[in-house]
Design an enzyme around this catalytic site. Structure first.
Site, mmCIF file in Angstrom:
data_model
loop_
_atom_site.group_PDB
_atom_site.id
_atom_site.type_symbol
_atom_site.label_atom_id
_atom_site.label_comp_id
_atom_site.label_asym_id
_atom_site.label_seq_id
_atom_site.Cartn_x
_atom_site.Cartn_y
_atom_site.Cartn_z
ATOM 1 N N SER A 119 0.861 -1.196 0.000
ATOM 2 C CA SER A 119 0.000 0.000 0.000
ATOM 3 C C SER A 119 0.892 1.239 0.000
ATOM 4 C CB SER A 119 -0.861 0.012 1.271
ATOM 5 O OG SER A 119 -1.502 1.256 1.422
ATOM 6 N N TYR A 131 -1.434 -1.032 10.481
ATOM 7 C CA TYR A 131 -1.588 -1.384 9.066
ATOM 8 C C TYR A 131 -0.400 -0.823 8.282
ATOM 9 C CZ TYR A 131 -3.623 -1.254 4.316
ATOM 10 O OH TYR A 131 -3.850 -1.374 2.965
HETATM 11 N N1 LIG Z 1 -8.762 -0.654 -0.835
HETATM 12 C C1 LIG Z 1 -7.731 0.155 -0.689
HETATM 13 O O1 LIG Z 1 -7.857 1.392 -0.656
HETATM 14 C C2 LIG Z 1 -6.329 -0.416 -0.611
HETATM 15 C C3 LIG Z 1 -5.245 0.469 -0.764
HETATM 16 C C4 LIG Z 1 -3.954 -0.024 -0.703
HETATM 17 C C5 LIG Z 1 -3.739 -1.373 -0.480
HETATM 18 N N2 LIG Z 1 -4.793 -2.217 -0.324
HETATM 19 C C6 LIG Z 1 -4.479 -3.628 -0.079
HETATM 20 O O2 LIG Z 1 -5.047 -4.418 -1.095
HETATM 21 C C7 LIG Z 1 -5.310 -5.727 -0.580
HETATM 22 C C8 LIG Z 1 -6.737 -6.103 -0.913
HETATM 23 O O3 LIG Z 1 -7.609 -5.186 -0.272
HETATM 24 P P1 LIG Z 1 -9.077 -4.849 -0.828
HETATM 25 O O4 LIG Z 1 -9.221 -3.381 -0.784
HETATM 26 O O5 LIG Z 1 -9.341 -5.575 -2.102
HETATM 27 O O6 LIG Z 1 -9.949 -5.440 0.375
HETATM 28 P P2 LIG Z 1 -11.248 -6.371 0.352
HETATM 29 O O7 LIG Z 1 -11.726 -6.374 1.763
HETATM 30 O O8 LIG Z 1 -12.187 -5.969 -0.726
HETATM 31 O O9 LIG Z 1 -10.664 -7.812 -0.007
HETATM 32 C C9 LIG Z 1 -9.778 -8.468 0.864
HETATM 33 C C10 LIG Z 1 -9.844 -9.962 0.554
HETATM 34 O O10 LIG Z 1 -8.955 -10.620 1.487
HETATM 35 C C11 LIG Z 1 -9.679 -11.701 2.084
HETATM 36 N N3 LIG Z 1 -9.155 -11.972 3.418
HETATM 37 C C12 LIG Z 1 -9.206 -11.178 4.517
HETATM 38 N N4 LIG Z 1 -8.672 -11.812 5.584
HETATM 39 C C13 LIG Z 1 -8.254 -13.030 5.124
HETATM 40 C C14 LIG Z 1 -7.634 -14.138 5.735
HETATM 41 N N5 LIG Z 1 -7.326 -14.144 7.049
HETATM 42 N N6 LIG Z 1 -7.349 -15.221 4.990
HETATM 43 C C15 LIG Z 1 -7.675 -15.239 3.662
HETATM 44 N N7 LIG Z 1 -8.273 -14.228 3.024
HETATM 45 C C16 LIG Z 1 -8.563 -13.132 3.744
HETATM 46 C C17 LIG Z 1 -11.130 -11.234 2.124
HETATM 47 O O11 LIG Z 1 -12.048 -12.313 2.282
HETATM 48 C C18 LIG Z 1 -11.245 -10.542 0.771
HETATM 49 O O12 LIG Z 1 -11.564 -11.453 -0.265
HETATM 50 C C19 LIG Z 1 -5.013 -5.660 0.914
HETATM 51 O O13 LIG Z 1 -3.736 -6.190 1.166
HETATM 52 C C20 LIG Z 1 -5.053 -4.183 1.202
HETATM 53 O O14 LIG Z 1 -4.248 -3.848 2.314
HETATM 54 C C21 LIG Z 1 -6.092 -1.777 -0.388
#
Ligand SMILES: NC(=O)c1ccc[n+]([C@@H]2O[C@H](COP(=O)([O-])OP(=O)(O)OC[C@H]3O[C@@H](n4cnc5c(N)ncnc54)[C@H](O)[C@@H]3O)[C@@H](O)[C@H]2O)c1
Length: 219
Positions: A119, A131
């Protein structure tokens, strides 16, 4: 190509899964939520466990005969307060999971590519203190593993804000503040670029309306 995507049931992971399937890859989705979007093969996985990560890798190998690409994407926000409560949970799902995933595939992927979804918070810090701490550590892991294992290609992608359920609770505040949210598919396009990077140990960013770019200071 045979790919493993953790957290592939929703959000960014699901968009990466769809993009890889569309180009003909076989994709194993490892997620704790069996009701989410699926790839060609779903394996119920809690990425906080090393054994579960090993099982996910073994599933790809058993079913498809090998593993070429691994995307360690599963993660979740932590508490927006500087208090010890919530620290371990945040580190487990964001950092332990990545350490375990990379370790589980390190001897299996050869000539392939590993992508860690970190991120921008891992480059700048954030009010979500643990985080951001975990995301910084993911980048440290990528850089250090790349130095330690020649021939093992591993890079990080740092998205800015992305329109997924992870930001749903404060989405209207972000939009009101004039902040742009990337779509999950924009991140998936960037992920494909970084998976194709022939170098290792590099850190990329992706933000709304802009393609993947190397982070400042990344080689
Ligand atoms: N959305 C944002 O703004 C953003 C920004 C930067 C980075 N990210 C990163 O991107 C990645 C995905 O995030 P997202 O926004 O798609 O979130 P999201 O909540 O839409 O998806 C996260 C996925 O991870 C799965 N998950 C959560 N805990 C888990 C576990 N213990 N075991 C297996 N699967 C698990 C969930 O079921 C889900 O399918 C993350 O690492 C997040 O930190 C997100």
């Amino acid at each position: 190509m045979i790919a493993l995507v953790t957290g592939g049931a929703h959000g960014i992971g699901a968009a990466i899964v769809q993009r890889l399937i569309a180009r003909g890859d076989e994709v194993v989705v490892a997620d704790v939520d069996p009701d989410g979007e699926r790839g060609s093969h779903f394996v119920l996985t809690d990425v906080r466990s090393f054994e579960a990560n090993e099982n996910a890798v073994a599933t790809a190998v058993d079913r498809f005969g090998g593993l070429d690409l691994a995307v360690f994407n599963a993660g979740a926000a932590g508490p927006r307060a500087f208090s010890v409560s919530g620290y371990r949970d945040t580190m487990r799902v964001n950092l332990d999971a990545t350490v375990y995933g990379v370790a589980a595939c390190a001897d299996v992927i050869s000539g392939g590519s590993v992508l860690v979804v970190a991120s921008i918070a891992g480059l700048t810090g954030s009010p979500d203190v643990y985080y951001a701490t975990a995301k910084h550590a993911q980048i440290g892991l990528v850089r250090s593993v790349a130095q330690t294992r020649p021939g093992f290609r591993i890079n990080a992608l740092c998205p800015g804000l992305v329109d997924t359920r992870a930001v749903a609770a404060y989405r209207s505040e972000l939009v009101a503040a004039g902040l742009a949210l990337a779509s999950p598919d924009e991140v998936a396009v960037a992920a494909e670029t970084v998976l194709g990077d022939q170098r290792t140990g590099r850190v990329w960013t992706v933000e709304a309306g802009r393609p993947a770019a190397l982070a400042q200071g990344s080689p």
